[in-house]
Design an enzyme around this catalytic site. Structure first.
Site, PDB file in Angstrom:
ATOM      1  N   GLY A 207      36.952 -47.671  -0.654  1.00  0.00           N
ATOM      2  CA  GLY A 207      38.075 -48.383  -1.231  1.00  0.00           C
ATOM      3  C   GLY A 207      38.018 -49.845  -0.836  1.00  0.00           C
ATOM      4  O   GLY A 207      37.450 -50.190   0.202  1.00  0.00           O
TER       5      GLY A 207
ATOM      6  N   GLN B 248      41.341 -58.139   0.655  1.00  0.00           N
ATOM      7  CA  GLN B 248      40.188 -58.093   1.567  1.00  0.00           C
ATOM      8  C   GLN B 248      39.072 -59.041   1.156  1.00  0.00           C
ATOM      9  O   GLN B 248      38.146 -59.290   1.935  1.00  0.00           O
ATOM     10  CB  GLN B 248      39.621 -56.671   1.643  1.00  0.00           C
ATOM     11  CG  GLN B 248      40.529 -55.690   2.353  1.00  0.00           C
ATOM     12  CD  GLN B 248      39.897 -54.312   2.378  1.00  0.00           C
ATOM     13  OE1 GLN B 248      40.020 -53.555   1.432  1.00  0.00           O
ATOM     14  NE2 GLN B 248      39.206 -53.984   3.464  1.00  0.00           N
TER      15      GLN B 248
ATOM     16  N   CYS C 183      37.834 -48.921   7.795  1.00  0.00           N
ATOM     17  CA  CYS C 183      38.228 -50.005   6.894  1.00  0.00           C
ATOM     18  C   CYS C 183      37.124 -51.046   6.899  1.00  0.00           C
ATOM     19  O   CYS C 183      36.610 -51.392   7.962  1.00  0.00           O
ATOM     20  CB  CYS C 183      39.532 -50.623   7.385  1.00  0.00           C
ATOM     21  SG  CYS C 183      40.096 -52.017   6.380  1.00  0.00           S
ATOM     22  N   LEU C 184      36.759 -51.537   5.728  1.00  0.00           N
ATOM     23  CA  LEU C 184      35.669 -52.522   5.647  1.00  0.00           C
ATOM     24  C   LEU C 184      36.033 -53.827   6.360  1.00  0.00           C
ATOM     25  O   LEU C 184      35.158 -54.604   6.701  1.00  0.00           O
ATOM     26  CB  LEU C 184      35.300 -52.786   4.183  1.00  0.00           C
ATOM     27  CG  LEU C 184      34.677 -51.585   3.451  1.00  0.00           C
ATOM     28  CD1 LEU C 184      34.461 -51.903   1.981  1.00  0.00           C
ATOM     29  CD2 LEU C 184      33.361 -51.166   4.113  1.00  0.00           C
TER      30      LEU C 184
ATOM     31  N   HIS D 240      45.976 -46.233   2.027  1.00  0.00           N
ATOM     32  CA  HIS D 240      45.318 -47.259   2.845  1.00  0.00           C
ATOM     33  C   HIS D 240      45.176 -48.566   2.054  1.00  0.00           C
ATOM     34  O   HIS D 240      45.533 -49.645   2.537  1.00  0.00           O
ATOM     35  CB  HIS D 240      43.950 -46.737   3.296  1.00  0.00           C
ATOM     36  CG  HIS D 240      43.162 -47.716   4.111  1.00  0.00           C
ATOM     37  ND1 HIS D 240      42.873 -47.518   5.443  1.00  0.00           N
ATOM     38  CD2 HIS D 240      42.594 -48.911   3.780  1.00  0.00           C
ATOM     39  CE1 HIS D 240      42.179 -48.559   5.895  1.00  0.00           C
ATOM     40  NE2 HIS D 240      41.978 -49.418   4.902  1.00  0.00           N
ATOM     41  N   GLU D 241      44.689 -48.465   0.818  1.00  0.00           N
ATOM     42  CA  GLU D 241      44.490 -49.676   0.001  1.00  0.00           C
ATOM     43  C   GLU D 241      45.824 -50.293  -0.400  1.00  0.00           C
ATOM     44  O   GLU D 241      45.962 -51.515  -0.445  1.00  0.00           O
ATOM     45  CB  GLU D 241      43.651 -49.361  -1.239  1.00  0.00           C
ATOM     46  CG  GLU D 241      42.243 -48.824  -0.959  1.00  0.00           C
ATOM     47  CD  GLU D 241      41.487 -49.608   0.091  1.00  0.00           C
ATOM     48  OE1 GLU D 241      41.635 -50.843   0.166  1.00  0.00           O
ATOM     49  OE2 GLU D 241      40.740 -48.986   0.869  1.00  0.00           O
TER      50      GLU D 241
ATOM     51  N   HIS E 109      47.106 -52.540   2.175  1.00  0.00           N
ATOM     52  CA  HIS E 109      46.436 -53.852   2.181  1.00  0.00           C
ATOM     53  C   HIS E 109      47.181 -54.854   1.300  1.00  0.00           C
ATOM     54  O   HIS E 109      47.257 -56.041   1.620  1.00  0.00           O
ATOM     55  CB  HIS E 109      45.001 -53.729   1.647  1.00  0.00           C
ATOM     56  CG  HIS E 109      43.986 -53.396   2.695  1.00  0.00           C
ATOM     57  ND1 HIS E 109      43.729 -54.205   3.775  1.00  0.00           N
ATOM     58  CD2 HIS E 109      43.142 -52.355   2.820  1.00  0.00           C
ATOM     59  CE1 HIS E 109      42.771 -53.671   4.523  1.00  0.00           C
ATOM     60  NE2 HIS E 109      42.402 -52.531   3.970  1.00  0.00           N
TER      61      HIS E 109
HETATM   62 NI    NI Z   1      40.951 -51.175   4.573  1.00  0.00          NI
END
Ligand code: NI
Length: 170
Positions: A45, A50, A92-93, A134-135, A138
C-alpha cells in the site's frame, strides 16, 4: 515513474491530505506512479502523502507475488463502517525495517472513487481491511508510530532519525 518515498520523521508525512476536486490526467498519472512505486518498493500500500503529495489518494494491492495483481486505487476514500477488532504485525514504506503489532477493525466498508472518478463501495476484512485502515491513516497524517507505546515510540523515533541523518549525508 518511480517516486521518492518519504521516510519518518519527514514532517510532510504529518500533513492532512486534501480532497481531490477533479480527476484530471495529472491525478491519474499520480495514481499510476504511486502503484509503480509501491510495486518497486515492494509494498502492499502507498498513500499520496508518503510521496509528498497532500491529496486523498492511496493504492493497495495485497496479492502475493505468485498471485495475479489486485490493485485498487482509492480517491477521496471514506471509511463508513468499522467492525470488530484484530491485531496484525504491520510495516510501512515510510518506516524502513520497523514492524509493529497494531490493533484495527476486522471489517471495514469504504466508499471512494476509482482511477476514472467512478464511485465504488468495497467491503474488506482481514489483511485487506488492515491495509486500507493503514493507508487511510496516512491521509490524516497518522502514522504507525502513533499506535506504539511511549518507550517503543522513542526507540523507533531515535532509530529513524539517525537513519534519516545518515541518508542525508552526501
Ligand atoms: Ni504506511
Amino acid at each position: 515513474m518511480i517516486l521518492t518515498i518519504l521516510h519518518y520523521p519527514d514532517p510532510k508525512l504529518r500533513e492532512k491530505a486534501q480532497p481531490v476536486r477533479e480527476i484530471t490526467p495529472e491525478i491519474q498519472r499520480l495514481a499510476d506512479d504511486m502503484a509503480e512505486t509501491m510495486y518497486a518498493a515492494p509494498g502492499v500500500g502507498l498513500a499520496a502523502t508518503q510521496v509528498g503529495v497532500p491529496l486523498r489518494v492511496f493504492v493497495v494491492d495485497i496479492a502475493r507475488e505468485d498471485e495475479p495483481s489486485r490493485l485498487v486505487t482509492f480517491i477521496n476514500p471514506e471509511i463508513v463502517e468499522r467492525e470488530g477488532e484484530q491485531t496484525w504485525e504491520e510495516g510501512c514504506l515510510s518506516f524502513p525495517d520497523v514492524s509493529e503489532d497494531v490493533k484495527r477493525a476486522v471489517r471495514v466498508r469504504v466508499r471512494a472513487q476509482d482511477r476514472t472518478g467512478a464511485p465504488f463501495e468495497l467491503e474488506a476484512e482481514g489483511f485487506m481491511a488492515v491495509a486500507i485502515q493503514h493507508e487511510y491513516d496516512h491521509l490524516d497524517g497518522v502514522l504507525m508510530i502513533d499506535h506504539m507505546g511511549a518507550l517503543r515510540k522513542l526507540m523507533v523515533h531515535r532509530k529513524l532519525e539517525k537513519r534519516l541523518a545518515r541518508d542525508a549525508r552526501p
